[in-house]
Design a protein around this motif. Structure first.
Motif, PDB file in Angstrom:
ATOM      1  N   UNK A  48      26.221 -18.650  62.522  1.00 60.35           N
ATOM      2  CA  UNK A  48      26.340 -19.823  61.645  1.00 60.35           C
ATOM      3  C   UNK A  48      25.624 -19.578  60.316  1.00 60.35           C
ATOM      4  N   UNK A  49      24.415 -19.005  60.398  1.00 59.17           N
ATOM      5  CA  UNK A  49      23.650 -18.730  59.182  1.00 59.17           C
ATOM      6  C   UNK A  49      24.363 -17.718  58.301  1.00 59.17           C
ATOM      7  N   UNK A  50      24.934 -16.698  58.920  1.00 62.39           N
ATOM      8  CA  UNK A  50      25.674 -15.691  58.155  1.00 62.39           C
ATOM      9  C   UNK A  50      26.858 -16.327  57.434  1.00 62.39           C
ATOM     10  N   UNK A  51      27.560 -17.229  58.114  1.00 61.65           N
ATOM     11  CA  UNK A  51      28.714 -17.904  57.514  1.00 61.65           C
ATOM     12  C   UNK A  51      28.298 -18.702  56.279  1.00 61.65           C
ATOM     13  N   UNK A  52      27.210 -19.473  56.425  1.00 61.08           N
ATOM     14  CA  UNK A  52      26.725 -20.280  55.307  1.00 61.08           C
ATOM     15  C   UNK A  52      26.256 -19.385  54.167  1.00 61.08           C
ATOM     16  N   UNK A  53      25.522 -18.346  54.528  1.00 61.96           N
ATOM     17  CA  UNK A  53      24.989 -17.452  53.495  1.00 61.96           C
ATOM     18  C   UNK A  53      26.114 -16.765  52.729  1.00 61.96           C
ATOM     19  N   UNK A  54      27.131 -16.304  53.429  1.00 63.18           N
ATOM     20  CA  UNK A  54      28.247 -15.641  52.746  1.00 63.18           C
ATOM     21  C   UNK A  54      28.959 -16.610  51.810  1.00 63.18           C
ATOM     22  N   UNK A  55      29.180 -17.842  52.265  1.00 65.06           N
ATOM     23  CA  UNK A  55      29.868 -18.820  51.434  1.00 65.06           C
ATOM     24  C   UNK A  55      29.115 -19.059  50.130  1.00 65.06           C
ATOM     25  N   UNK A  56      27.789 -19.155  50.220  1.00 71.48           N
ATOM     26  CA  UNK A  56      26.978 -19.407  49.026  1.00 71.48           C
ATOM     27  C   UNK A  56      26.886 -18.169  48.144  1.00 71.48           C
ATOM     28  N   UNK A  57      26.535 -17.035  48.737  1.00 70.82           N
ATOM     29  CA  UNK A  57      26.256 -15.860  47.919  1.00 70.82           C
ATOM     30  C   UNK A  57      27.514 -15.212  47.342  1.00 70.82           C
ATOM     31  N   UNK A  58      28.667 -15.435  47.977  1.00 67.99           N
ATOM     32  CA  UNK A  58      29.908 -14.934  47.380  1.00 67.99           C
ATOM     33  C   UNK A  58      30.180 -15.636  46.061  1.00 67.99           C
ATOM     34  N   UNK A  59      29.931 -16.937  46.009  1.00 59.20           N
ATOM     35  CA  UNK A  59      30.108 -17.667  44.753  1.00 59.20           C
ATOM     36  C   UNK A  59      29.019 -17.314  43.747  1.00 59.20           C
ATOM     37  N   UNK A  60      27.795 -17.126  44.234  1.00 60.15           N
ATOM     38  CA  UNK A  60      26.696 -16.731  43.347  1.00 60.15           C
ATOM     39  C   UNK A  60      27.019 -15.440  42.621  1.00 60.15           C
ATOM     40  N   UNK A  61      27.460 -14.447  43.352  1.00 54.04           N
ATOM     41  CA  UNK A  61      27.689 -13.136  42.737  1.00 54.04           C
ATOM     42  C   UNK A  61      28.884 -13.167  41.790  1.00 54.04           C
ATOM     43  N   UNK A  62      29.848 -14.034  42.051  1.00 54.40           N
ATOM     44  CA  UNK A  62      30.954 -14.208  41.107  1.00 54.40           C
ATOM     45  C   UNK A  62      30.432 -14.717  39.762  1.00 54.40           C
TER      46      UNK A  62
END
Length: 227
Positions: free
Chosen positions: A85-99
């Motif tokens: 669950x944490x990985x899912x949330x982290x990916x959702x946030x950090x994928x947009x951050x890095x964009x």
């Protein structure tokens, strides 16, 4: 309980206790099944029980302890479902951050990220804990560059169980893999390759899907596989 860090009397005590205890659990200095006492910790740090209680509540919210009235507070096992669950949330946030960073990356950002990569390379065969700190700095820096420091605070709040697995998996060979992945992120960001940066970040944050089964096999005593 051995006290390895002193508290800053000029700052709120409960958050400091939370960070200290969180770190000890993540580093497996406190193991699943161990019981920690409000009274003992309050005495060890020469504080009242109230900030200790507040720290325990936050640890429980992070899934790191189970508060059992009249029986003490017990360190939990690593919950694989919570890690996912944490990985899912982290990916959702950090994928947009890095964009966002890739869209706006300028010369100053490039220098900072390249300096951080150089520091990581120097740690490739060195102190594992030092590399973990550099890894945290790298991800926090990206959030700050994106103008989203709150996003990183959200990630920090949800990733405690994930950090336990990350700490156990960080060995020399794995550090080299992570550095290569970080380098791919930096390469795409500094070229303003928005789609490439997002793909590199997603690939990096999915590394735990490979490493967690290996860690769980090596240390089954630390894991609770119930979903």
């Amino acid at each position: 309980m051995n006290v390895t860090h002193s508290l800053d009397a000029g700052s709120a005590i409960a958050p400091q206790l939370y960070q200290l205890l969180r770190g000890r659990i993540v580093r497996t200095e406190l193991l699943p099944g161990e019981v920690i006492s409000e009274t003992e910790i309050a005495k060890a740090y020469d504080v009242s029980r109230q900030p200790v209680r507040e720290a325990f509540i936050k640890l429980a919210e992070a899934g790191l302890v189970q508060i059992r009235p009249q029986r003490g507070t017990m360190i939990t096992r690593i919950n694989e479902s919570a890690v996912m669950d944490a990985r899912f949330v982290r990916e959702a946030i950090e994928a947009d951050v890095v964009r966002l960073v890739a869209e706006t990356c300028d010369a100053a950002m490039r220098r900072e990220l390249q300096d951080q990569m150089a520091a990581q390379q120097r740690m490739a065969d060195g102190d594992n804990e030092a590399f973990v700190r550099l890894d945290e700095l790298f991800h926090r820096t990206l959030a700050e560059m994106a103008g989203k420091p709150y996003a990183w605070r959200v990630v920090e709040d949800v990733k405690a169980q994930m950090d336990r697995v990350r700490y156990l998996s960080v060995q020399k060979d794995h550090i080299r893999v992570l550095i290569v992945q970080h380098a791919a992120i930096v390469d795409t960001v500094t070229r303003n390759d928005i789609a490439g940066a997002e793909a590199a970040m997603r690939a990096h944050l999915r590394e735990i899907l490979r490493s967690m089964p290996e860690v769980a096999k090596a240390r089954p005593d630390l894991f609770n596989t119930a979903r």
